[in-house]
Scaffold this active site. Structure first.
Site, PDB file in Angstrom:
ATOM      1  CG  MET A 150      -1.897  -1.215   1.147  1.00 24.32           C
ATOM      2  SD  MET A 150      -3.438  -0.974   2.019  1.00 24.32           S
ATOM      3  CE  MET A 150      -2.862  -0.802   3.690  1.00 24.32           C
TER       4      MET A 150
ATOM      5  CB  ALA B 100       3.887   4.930   3.189  1.00 25.01           C
TER       6      ALA B 100
ATOM      7  CG  HIS C  83       6.977  -1.872   2.166  1.00 26.18           C
ATOM      8  ND1 HIS C  83       6.802  -0.683   2.821  1.00 26.18           N
ATOM      9  CD2 HIS C  83       5.781  -2.515   2.249  1.00 26.18           C
ATOM     10  CE1 HIS C  83       5.550  -0.597   3.270  1.00 26.18           C
ATOM     11  NE2 HIS C  83       4.911  -1.697   2.951  1.00 26.18           N
TER      12      HIS C  83
ATOM     13  CB  SER D 136       4.042  -0.418  10.553  1.00 23.27           C
ATOM     14  OG  SER D 136       2.764   0.003  10.133  1.00 23.27           O
ATOM     15  CB  SER D 137       2.988   2.495   5.947  1.00 23.32           C
ATOM     16  OG  SER D 137       3.609   1.640   5.025  1.00 23.32           O
TER      17      SER D 137
HETATM   18  P1  AMP Z   1       1.559  -2.974   3.434  1.00 26.02           P
HETATM   19  O1  AMP Z   1       2.071  -1.920   2.506  1.00 26.02           O
HETATM   20  O2  AMP Z   1       1.558  -2.564   4.872  1.00 26.02           O
HETATM   21  O3  AMP Z   1       0.257  -3.572   2.956  1.00 26.02           O
HETATM   22  O4  AMP Z   1       2.616  -4.163   3.356  1.00 26.02           O
HETATM   23  C1  AMP Z   1       2.996  -4.747   2.136  1.00 26.02           C
HETATM   24  C2  AMP Z   1       3.766  -6.022   2.436  1.00 26.02           C
HETATM   25  O5  AMP Z   1       4.933  -5.708   3.205  1.00 26.02           O
HETATM   26  C3  AMP Z   1       2.945  -7.030   3.255  1.00 26.02           C
HETATM   27  O6  AMP Z   1       3.205  -8.341   2.785  1.00 26.02           O
HETATM   28  C4  AMP Z   1       3.500  -6.817   4.637  1.00 26.02           C
HETATM   29  O7  AMP Z   1       3.374  -7.969   5.465  1.00 26.02           O
HETATM   30  C5  AMP Z   1       4.948  -6.510   4.363  1.00 26.02           C
HETATM   31  N1  AMP Z   1       5.532  -5.795   5.488  1.00 26.02           N
HETATM   32  C6  AMP Z   1       5.014  -4.728   6.155  1.00 26.02           C
HETATM   33  N2  AMP Z   1       5.791  -4.382   7.203  1.00 26.02           N
HETATM   34  C7  AMP Z   1       6.828  -5.268   7.226  1.00 26.02           C
HETATM   35  C8  AMP Z   1       7.965  -5.448   8.070  1.00 26.02           C
HETATM   36  N3  AMP Z   1       8.186  -4.651   9.111  1.00 26.02           N
HETATM   37  N4  AMP Z   1       8.817  -6.455   7.773  1.00 26.02           N
HETATM   38  C9  AMP Z   1       8.586  -7.270   6.714  1.00 26.02           C
HETATM   39  N5  AMP Z   1       7.538  -7.147   5.873  1.00 26.02           N
HETATM   40  C10 AMP Z   1       6.663  -6.161   6.117  1.00 26.02           C
END
Ligand code: AMP
Length: 253
Positions: free
Chosen positions: A30, A32, A37, A185-186
């Site tokens: 998503m 950010a 990521h 986390s974003s």
């Molecule tokens: P998101 O943009 O938050 O939807 O995350 C996109 C992908 O990145 C998802 O598969 C998340 O599980 C992964 N992700 C998010 N935060 C982390 C992190 N701290 N370490 C590893 N992978 C992550």
């Protein structure tokens, strides 16, 4: 790196410009982007011939309007970083392109999706599974990379791919953390300095040997609102709010 917002142009490239034998790795996000990521993209780069990134803030997985409107958006920096990481194709569709059906068609799961985060965010995992199904069909990867940070999501996506006989390998990637242990986390960008300082207690207490109820009690004492602290198998899962921001995490114990 080529960037697409139009799915027809992307599909044309997918059909004609990517050799049939090339291994395609996909990282849905998503945006950010943070180092968590980046670790998924780096792994995809090592393991695949072609790397595809998607950035799409999926409205159907948000149960809270303010969370959706306040979700961090940094597309310029994301694309610059993606290019440095060796991403070949970045797809940034808007809502109308992903939901031409107006979300009339949905993927659902009836058990795990209603527990933990699903119990606190009704419909959240239907939105997640539906968008992941759509993105997997759009990108047609051999491998798709997901983070253990969102362990319930990962398990549900693995289950969906198996249930629908999809020929895609779901690769699970370890959680990257800040120096004080907070999972990247974003949403961390939305924490005030005070909430950010307090947030380190969340992973610290999750990892402790204390019973779940006691972990919740201590977090509440420090100003957290606790959605759940729950032990399942060898993992402890948690979701909390601090300073108006919802954080989730899970640790192996
Ligand atoms: P998101 O943009 O938050 O939807 O995350 C996109 C992908 O990145 C998802 O598969 C998340 O599980 C992964 N992700 C998010 N935060 C982390 C992190 N701290 N370490 C590893 N992978 C992550």
């Amino acid at each position: 790196m080529k960037t697409f917002d139009d799915l027809d142009s992307w599909s044309e490239v997918r059909r004609t410009a990517i050799a049939p034998g090339a291994r395609v790795g996909f990282v849905p996000t998503m945006g950010a982007l943070h180092a968590g990521h980046a670790s998924l993209l780096e792994r995809a780069r090592r393991e695949c011939d072609v790397v595809v990134l998607s950035i799409f803030i999926n409205p159907t997985q948000f149960d809270n309007r303010e969370d959706l409107t306040g979700y961090p958006r940094t597309p310029g920096a994301d694309l610059a970083w993606a290019e440095k990481l060796g991403v070949d194709y970045a797809i940034l569709p808007d809502e109308s392109r992903i939901y031409p059906d107006g979300y009339r068609y949905q993927i659902g799961e009836k058990e795990l999706s209603r527990e933990l985060c699903g119990a606190h965010r009704p419909g959240h995992f239907d939105g997640v599974l539906t968008v992941v199904m759509k993105l997997l069909n759009i990108v047609r990867p051999h491998r798709a990379y997901f983070g253990e940070k969102d362990a319930q999501q990962l398990e549900l996506v693995q289950g969906m791919v198996a249930a629908f006989f999809m020929d895609i390998e779901i690769v699970s990637c370890p959680t990257l953390r800040e120096e004080d242990g907070l999972a990247m986390s974003s949403r961390n960008a939305r924490l005030s300095p005070e909430a950010r300082r307090a947030a380190r207690l969340f992973p610290e207490l999750l990892l402790s040997a204390l019973p779940g109820g006691e972990v919740a009690r201590r977090l509440e004492e420090k100003g957290f609102k606790v959605d759940y602290i729950a032990d399942r198998g060898d993992r402890r899962y948690g979701a909390v709010h601090i300073g108006g921001v919802r954080l989730i995490d899970n640790v192996r114990r």
